[in-house]
Design a protein around this motif. Structure first.
Motif, PDB file in Angstrom:
ATOM      1  N   LYS A  42     -15.559 -29.316-121.835  1.00 50.43           N
ATOM      2  CA  LYS A  42     -15.828 -28.033-121.185  1.00 50.43           C
ATOM      3  C   LYS A  42     -15.665 -26.944-122.231  1.00 50.43           C
ATOM      4  O   LYS A  42     -14.873 -27.120-123.162  1.00 50.43           O
ATOM      5  N   PRO A  43     -16.365 -25.843-122.063  1.00 50.32           N
ATOM      6  CA  PRO A  43     -16.166 -24.759-123.020  1.00 50.32           C
ATOM      7  C   PRO A  43     -14.702 -24.323-122.981  1.00 50.32           C
ATOM      8  O   PRO A  43     -14.093 -24.325-121.913  1.00 50.32           O
ATOM      9  N   SER A  44     -14.164 -23.987-124.124  1.00 50.46           N
ATOM     10  CA  SER A  44     -12.775 -23.561-124.169  1.00 50.46           C
ATOM     11  C   SER A  44     -12.660 -22.132-123.655  1.00 50.46           C
ATOM     12  O   SER A  44     -13.497 -21.288-123.948  1.00 50.46           O
ATOM     13  N   ASP A  45     -11.610 -21.861-122.882  1.00 50.49           N
ATOM     14  CA  ASP A  45     -11.483 -20.489-122.390  1.00 50.49           C
ATOM     15  C   ASP A  45     -10.576 -19.648-123.282  1.00 50.49           C
ATOM     16  O   ASP A  45     -10.158 -18.565-122.923  1.00 50.49           O
ATOM     17  N   GLN A  46     -10.259 -20.192-124.455  1.00 52.54           N
ATOM     18  CA  GLN A  46      -9.482 -19.397-125.410  1.00 52.54           C
ATOM     19  C   GLN A  46     -10.337 -18.210-125.829  1.00 52.54           C
ATOM     20  O   GLN A  46     -11.515 -18.352-126.122  1.00 52.54           O
ATOM     21  N   HIS A  47      -9.713 -17.040-125.871  1.00 52.53           N
ATOM     22  CA  HIS A  47     -10.515 -15.853-126.128  1.00 52.53           C
ATOM     23  C   HIS A  47     -10.968 -15.802-127.580  1.00 52.53           C
ATOM     24  O   HIS A  47     -10.200 -15.979-128.494  1.00 52.53           O
ATOM     25  N   ASP A  48     -12.232 -15.602-127.698  1.00 52.24           N
ATOM     26  CA  ASP A  48     -12.834 -15.506-129.016  1.00 52.24           C
ATOM     27  C   ASP A  48     -13.523 -14.154-129.025  1.00 52.24           C
ATOM     28  O   ASP A  48     -14.687 -14.025-128.662  1.00 52.24           O
ATOM     29  N   MET A  49     -12.731 -13.136-129.380  1.00 50.69           N
ATOM     30  CA  MET A  49     -13.192 -11.759-129.251  1.00 50.69           C
ATOM     31  C   MET A  49     -14.499 -11.515-129.987  1.00 50.69           C
ATOM     32  O   MET A  49     -15.389 -10.822-129.513  1.00 50.69           O
ATOM     33  N   GLU A  50     -14.571 -12.148-131.165  1.00 50.39           N
ATOM     34  CA  GLU A  50     -15.700 -11.797-132.016  1.00 50.39           C
ATOM     35  C   GLU A  50     -17.058 -12.062-131.372  1.00 50.39           C
ATOM     36  O   GLU A  50     -17.891 -11.167-131.272  1.00 50.39           O
ATOM     37  N   SER A  51     -17.224 -13.299-130.865  1.00 55.44           N
ATOM     38  CA  SER A  51     -18.566 -13.619-130.375  1.00 55.44           C
ATOM     39  C   SER A  51     -18.876 -12.867-129.081  1.00 55.44           C
ATOM     40  O   SER A  51     -20.029 -12.755-128.689  1.00 55.44           O
ATOM     41  N   PHE A  52     -17.838 -12.347-128.430  1.00 51.16           N
ATOM     42  CA  PHE A  52     -18.114 -11.601-127.202  1.00 51.16           C
ATOM     43  C   PHE A  52     -18.172 -10.092-127.430  1.00 51.16           C
ATOM     44  O   PHE A  52     -18.176  -9.309-126.518  1.00 51.16           O
ATOM     45  N   ASN A  53     -18.203  -9.724-128.713  1.00 51.89           N
ATOM     46  CA  ASN A  53     -18.207  -8.297-128.990  1.00 51.89           C
ATOM     47  C   ASN A  53     -19.481  -7.887-129.713  1.00 51.89           C
ATOM     48  O   ASN A  53     -19.604  -6.783-130.206  1.00 51.89           O
ATOM     49  N   THR A  54     -20.426  -8.822-129.794  1.00 50.98           N
ATOM     50  CA  THR A  54     -21.637  -8.538-130.558  1.00 50.98           C
ATOM     51  C   THR A  54     -22.715  -7.913-129.686  1.00 50.98           C
ATOM     52  O   THR A  54     -23.813  -7.654-130.154  1.00 50.98           O
ATOM     53  N   GLY A  55     -22.409  -7.713-128.423  1.00 50.17           N
ATOM     54  CA  GLY A  55     -23.408  -7.127-127.536  1.00 50.17           C
ATOM     55  C   GLY A  55     -24.324  -8.168-126.945  1.00 50.17           C
ATOM     56  O   GLY A  55     -25.060  -7.889-126.006  1.00 50.17           O
ATOM     57  N   ASP A  56     -24.265  -9.389-127.490  1.00 51.08           N
ATOM     58  CA  ASP A  56     -25.163 -10.414-126.962  1.00 51.08           C
ATOM     59  C   ASP A  56     -24.385 -11.348-126.044  1.00 51.08           C
ATOM     60  O   ASP A  56     -24.172 -12.522-126.343  1.00 51.08           O
ATOM     61  N   TYR A  57     -23.963 -10.793-124.945  1.00 49.85           N
ATOM     62  CA  TYR A  57     -23.088 -11.520-124.022  1.00 49.85           C
ATOM     63  C   TYR A  57     -23.739 -12.812-123.519  1.00 49.85           C
ATOM     64  O   TYR A  57     -23.120 -13.878-123.505  1.00 49.85           O
ATOM     65  N   ILE A  58     -25.016 -12.718-123.116  1.00 49.73           N
ATOM     66  CA  ILE A  58     -25.697 -13.882-122.560  1.00 49.73           C
ATOM     67  C   ILE A  58     -25.705 -15.039-123.557  1.00 49.73           C
ATOM     68  O   ILE A  58     -25.329 -16.176-123.240  1.00 49.73           O
ATOM     69  N   ASN A  59     -26.083 -14.745-124.794  1.00 49.62           N
ATOM     70  CA  ASN A  59     -26.128 -15.829-125.782  1.00 49.62           C
ATOM     71  C   ASN A  59     -24.745 -16.360-126.121  1.00 49.62           C
ATOM     72  O   ASN A  59     -24.592 -17.551-126.414  1.00 49.62           O
ATOM     73  N   ALA A  60     -23.780 -15.498-126.074  1.00 46.81           N
ATOM     74  CA  ALA A  60     -22.418 -15.969-126.348  1.00 46.81           C
ATOM     75  C   ALA A  60     -21.992 -16.989-125.288  1.00 46.81           C
ATOM     76  O   ALA A  60     -21.407 -18.024-125.608  1.00 46.81           O
ATOM     77  N   VAL A  61     -22.337 -16.723-124.027  1.00 43.52           N
ATOM     78  CA  VAL A  61     -21.994 -17.672-122.961  1.00 43.52           C
ATOM     79  C   VAL A  61     -22.766 -18.973-123.152  1.00 43.52           C
ATOM     80  O   VAL A  61     -22.212 -20.076-123.049  1.00 43.52           O
ATOM     81  N   ILE A  62     -24.054 -18.838-123.469  1.00 37.37           N
ATOM     82  CA  ILE A  62     -24.872 -20.041-123.631  1.00 37.37           C
ATOM     83  C   ILE A  62     -24.359 -20.896-124.794  1.00 37.37           C
ATOM     84  O   ILE A  62     -24.286 -22.124-124.697  1.00 37.37           O
ATOM     85  N   ASN A  63     -23.958 -20.244-125.859  1.00 40.41           N
ATOM     86  CA  ASN A  63     -23.409 -20.998-126.993  1.00 40.41           C
ATOM     87  C   ASN A  63     -22.165 -21.772-126.588  1.00 40.41           C
ATOM     88  O   ASN A  63     -21.970 -22.923-126.984  1.00 40.41           O
ATOM     89  N   ARG A  64     -21.328 -21.125-125.826  1.00 41.55           N
ATOM     90  CA  ARG A  64     -20.126 -21.772-125.297  1.00 41.55           C
ATOM     91  C   ARG A  64     -20.477 -23.047-124.538  1.00 41.55           C
ATOM     92  O   ARG A  64     -19.839 -24.072-124.657  1.00 41.55           O
TER      93      ARG A  64
END
Ligand code: CR1
Length: 829
Positions: free
Chosen positions: A251-273
């Motif tokens: 399962k995707p890890s729910d550990q916070h990874d601020m960087e990838s969620f701060n690039t403005g590309d929220y949708i792709n960050a979720v999909i990558n997860r």
């Protein structure tokens, strides 16, 4: 306090006689309860599938109850535990097996009956859990059943693949692969443990840190994935003990990874997860080589890391000193697939628990045992150093260190024998520098097991020769076995009752040596008659299945001659097909009178080819092409039929095996490490036509050569035959049947050309030509025996009677005593 609370709960529990009662009325109530509240259908209106769901959930409740009691008991007793690490488990269906092991099959059938359902029909609704390829994976499943039944404190660990082994679909005689969506309709047999989850790390780099003035290594990962536990209760037979098969899902890890969620590309960050889930999404369908695939390596580490975190957490619950670890834990490696567990335990002990290297190594060397399931050097896993270094940088360092100390030891032992050093090194130099997982495993395991006596011989003299010379005491064998619970009791209920009747007891279901008692009745005419009745009904059931599935009508009077297993050149389905062509050719050339003497045969072949294995796929096509010709030839009629059973799996085997007369296990001698299909046929009173290879050699010792049909070159003769060229020793008939295929007698001339070419000149690596003559003789012997019904039936009874040694109970007993050092721990409730 908790002790007092437990005491009260236990007294109450005893008063209640368990939470879930097993009489038909209670069962019925539970079923309706689940129809209404779990399946969410009206209890007045549900179908067979919903009945299956509701019954399964009722059984699941009972399994959970026993599971809890067993695990509590293990916890309290704290015995040494076995952890069986395997990347593959071929469990098949669970319903029938569970109700039989719980001893409530008849009550379930009654309960269903009164609701207007039939147990067999309901059980048929279940799909197979096919989280494995072939022999190795089904062996794990049989061994889990024995571990539970024999009360051993054991757990299995594996991967919960979203897609199991591909479905085989035949179109125009060719194999097509389709995904196995086995979880689409839910899986009542697992318990998802959302709170039992561990972070698994990948990539990144290794840094050095100072801890109390000492340098230590810290792995800083580049990716984290969460492993979530899914528990599959495994009930024993005739015991309350219910052990666990814990499978991990990514399962995707729910550990916070601020960087990838701060690039403005929220949708792709979720999909990558979401990609994390691919790690456990699909089983590799090639059962021999996994060379150099990153995803495969990720799967291996994912499963190993989660399992070890779980095992160590459990150990630490009640222990603080790691020197006690090997007294409490045995780790079994099912082939080298889980062998990353070795550097992983070293990493945890050294980097996280801060044990000194030598102390950690001393512990690790007492923990692990390996079972090998191959003979081919090319079947041995190798991982390119670049791949390992990028995915698991710290593990690569540790493997290098292990190898360094190992090489130093070797030099002391053998001097500067560089050839030997390079052969034995864990690191293979060459175009692609690689890690040899087998060498890593042997260096660290206290025991290396073969799966039959002759397999061990081959390991000692060929595959692991150098290691055998260094550590002869490490090498052992435990001949494989299969569980009579599934392979007689579940799959052949009428034979089961018949055996119990004649032995006067059901005790053989736990103590299979009692089957020997059938020997004294082998010449009894009453038994013979009842035996044949049972076998005939099973044949009729199989004939029906063949007709619905292929439209081919077969007569139950004919001999059902079966070869079902993965398609491999070394298993020689091609030899079988050439034999069938020969039989066909003979029939065609006979006059009416001669035809009357022919023993009618139904030849049945089934099995999957690895999707990338071209030759195996051609063999499947050839089977269809030959079948097409024979089955539509009015000259031949019922004298010969050839049927291919598509999508062979565990439940197909359960149907086919009890209905066969003759089964073929005809690998080129020295190529089948053991073979376990033969044991299932043997238990069901099916006669074997076989080469002296793998476990067959031991079956011959047990029931005698005159109780089976043995042919072909022996293990020790094979090298010389190969040297001379097998084609040179081939009989004329062989050339004739190969020419029929080559000349396009069955069509697809160009497509089959490479199959034929491989049998010519210096080819024929698998000795089809050389063994063809003796194969035909063995087949003729089988025909002769089949006509003599009294003789055949006696041979059949003696086969079942002699099958006791090939129970997985015997195998597991040997492992427990000689390899794992574990003892039964039976839950007393
Ligand atoms: C072997 O080929 C053996 C089983 C179980 C197989 C077979 O001879 O009976 O293992 N190997 O030990 C296998 O499946 C992937 O390898």
């Amino acid at each position: 306090d908790s002790g007092e609370r437990r005491g009260k709960a236990e007294r109450l529990f005893r008063l209640m006689d368990g939470f879930r009662k097993n009489d038909p009325v209670s069962l019925q109530k539970d079923i309706l309860d689940h129809v209404e509240f779990t399946v969410a259908r009206s209890r007045f209106n549900f179908d067979d599938f919903e009945a299956y769901q509701a019954l399964s959930h009722s059984i699941r409740d009972r399994l959970i109850e026993r599971w809890h009691d067993t695990q509590q008991y293990f916890k309290r007793k704290d015995p040494k535990r076995l952890y069986f690490l395997s990347l593959e488990f071929l469990m098949g269906r669970s319903l029938s097996n569970s109700v039989i092991n719980l001893g409530i099959r008849d009550n379930c059938a009654n309960a269903l009956n009164q609701l207007g359902f039939e147990f067999e029909v309901v059980a048929e609704q279940e799909g197979d859990a096919a989280l494995g390829n072939g022999g190795l994976a089904r062996l794990s499943a049989c061994q889990m059943d024995s571990l539970a039944t024999m009360d051993f404190p054991a757990w299995g660990y594996g991967l919960r693949y979203q897609y199991g082994l591909f479905r085989q679909v035949i179109f125009d005689g060719f194999q097509y692969e389709q995904p196995d969506y086995w979880l689409n309709f839910g899986n009542p047999w697992e318990i998802e443990r959302v709170h039992v989850s561990y972070a698994v790390k990948f990539y990144g780099n290794v840094e050095e840190e100072l801890l109390n003035g000492e340098k230590c290594k810290v792995w800083v990962p580049g990716e984290m994935v969460e492993a979530v536990a899914h528990d599959n209760p495994i009930p024993g037979y005739g015991t309350r003990n219910t052990i666990n098969l814990r499978l991990w899902a990514a399962k995707p890890s729910d550990q916070h990874d601020m960087e990838s969620f701060n690039t403005g590309d929220y949708i792709n960050a979720v999909i990558n997860r979401q990609r994390a889930e691919t790690i456990s999404s699909v089983l590799y369908p090639d059962d021999r080589s996994y060379q150099g695939k990153e995803l495969r390596l990720k799967q291996q580490y994912f499963f190993v890391s989660a399992s070890l975190q779980d095992i160590i957490r459990r150990f630490k619950d009640s222990h603080s000193n790691f020197d006690e670890f090997p007294d409490k834990v045995a780790l079994q490696l099912n082939d080298t697939h889980p062998s990353l567990a070795i550097p992983e335990v070293m990493r945890i002990l050294v980097d996280e628990e801060h044990l000194e290297w030598n102390r950690a190594w001393g512990i690790v060397c007492k923990l692990f045992s390996l079972t090998s399931h191959t003979v081919l050097p090319e079947g041995l896993e190798k991982v390119p150093v670049d791949l390992l270094g990028s995915l698991l940088p710290r593990h690569l360092q540790i493997i290098y260190d292990i190898n360094f100390f190992f090489m130093e030891d070797l030099k002391k032992h053998f001097g500067l024998d560089y050839d030997r050093l390079s052969r034995m090194s864990i690191v293979e130099e060459g175009a692609v520098k690689s890690i040899r997982m087998a060498n890593l495993s042997i260096v660290c395991c206290h025991t290396v097991n073969g799966v039959s006596r002759v397999h061990l011989e081959l390991l000692k003299t060929r595959v692991f020769k150098d290691f055998y010379e260094l550590w002869p005491q490490k090498f052992q064998f435990k001949t494989n076995g299969v569980t009579q619970r599934r392979w007689i009791v579940v799959s052949n209920p009428s034979l089961c009752s018949l055996i119990s009747k004649w032995l006067g007891t059901e005790a053989w279901i736990r103590d299979v040596d009692l089957l020997m008692g059938l020997r004294e009745h082998a010449t009894n005419a009453d038994l013979r008659q009842e035996w044949n009745m049972v076998r005939r009904v099973n044949k009729m059931r199989l004939a029906e299945y063949i007709e619905t599935m292929s439209g081919i009508k077969v007569s139950p009077d004919a001999m059902f001659d079966v070869q079902i297993k993965r398609i491999h050149e070394y298993k020689r389905q091609l030899l079988n097909l050439l034999g069938i062509i020969h039989r066909y050719d003979c029939i065609k050339n006979m006059n009416m009178n001669e035809r009357r003497k022919v023993v009618p045969r139904v030849c049945i072949i089934g099995g999957k080819a690895a999707p990338g294995y071209e030759i195996a796929k051609k063999i499947i096509k050839l089977c269809h092409a030959v079948g097409e010709k024979i089955n539509n030839d009015s000259d031949v009629g019922d004298l010969l039929k050839l049927v291919f059973i598509p999508d062979y799996n565990v439940s197909v085997a359960e149907l086919v095996i009890p209905g066969s007369d003759l089964s073929q296990h005809i690998s080129t001698a020295g190529h089948e490490p053991s073979g376990t299909g033969s044991m299932k046929f043997l238990m069901n009173g099916c006669l074997l036509l076989a080469t002296a290879d793998g476990s067959t050699i031991e079956i011959i010792e047990e029931i005698g050569e005159d109780n089976m049909f043995i042919f072909g070159a022996k293990v020790h003769e094979v090298p010389a035959v190969r040297e001379k060229g097998s084609a040179l020793t081939a009989p004329l008939q062989f050339a004739r049947v190969v020419r029929m295929v080559r000349d396009g007698y069955f069509g697809f001339k160009d497509y089959f050309k490479s199959l034929c070419d491989a049998l010519d000149g210096n080819g024929d690596f698998y000795l089809l030509g050389h063994d063809f003559g003796s194969y035909l003789e063995a087949q003729a012997e089988a025909d002769k025996a089949f006509v003599d019904k009294v003789k055949w039936t006696r041979m059949s009874i003696l086969s079942t009677a002699g099958s006791g040694r090939f129970s997985s109970d015997r195998t597991i007993g040997e492992y427990a005593e000689k390899t794992w050092g574990i003892e039964p721990c039976r839950c007393p409730f």
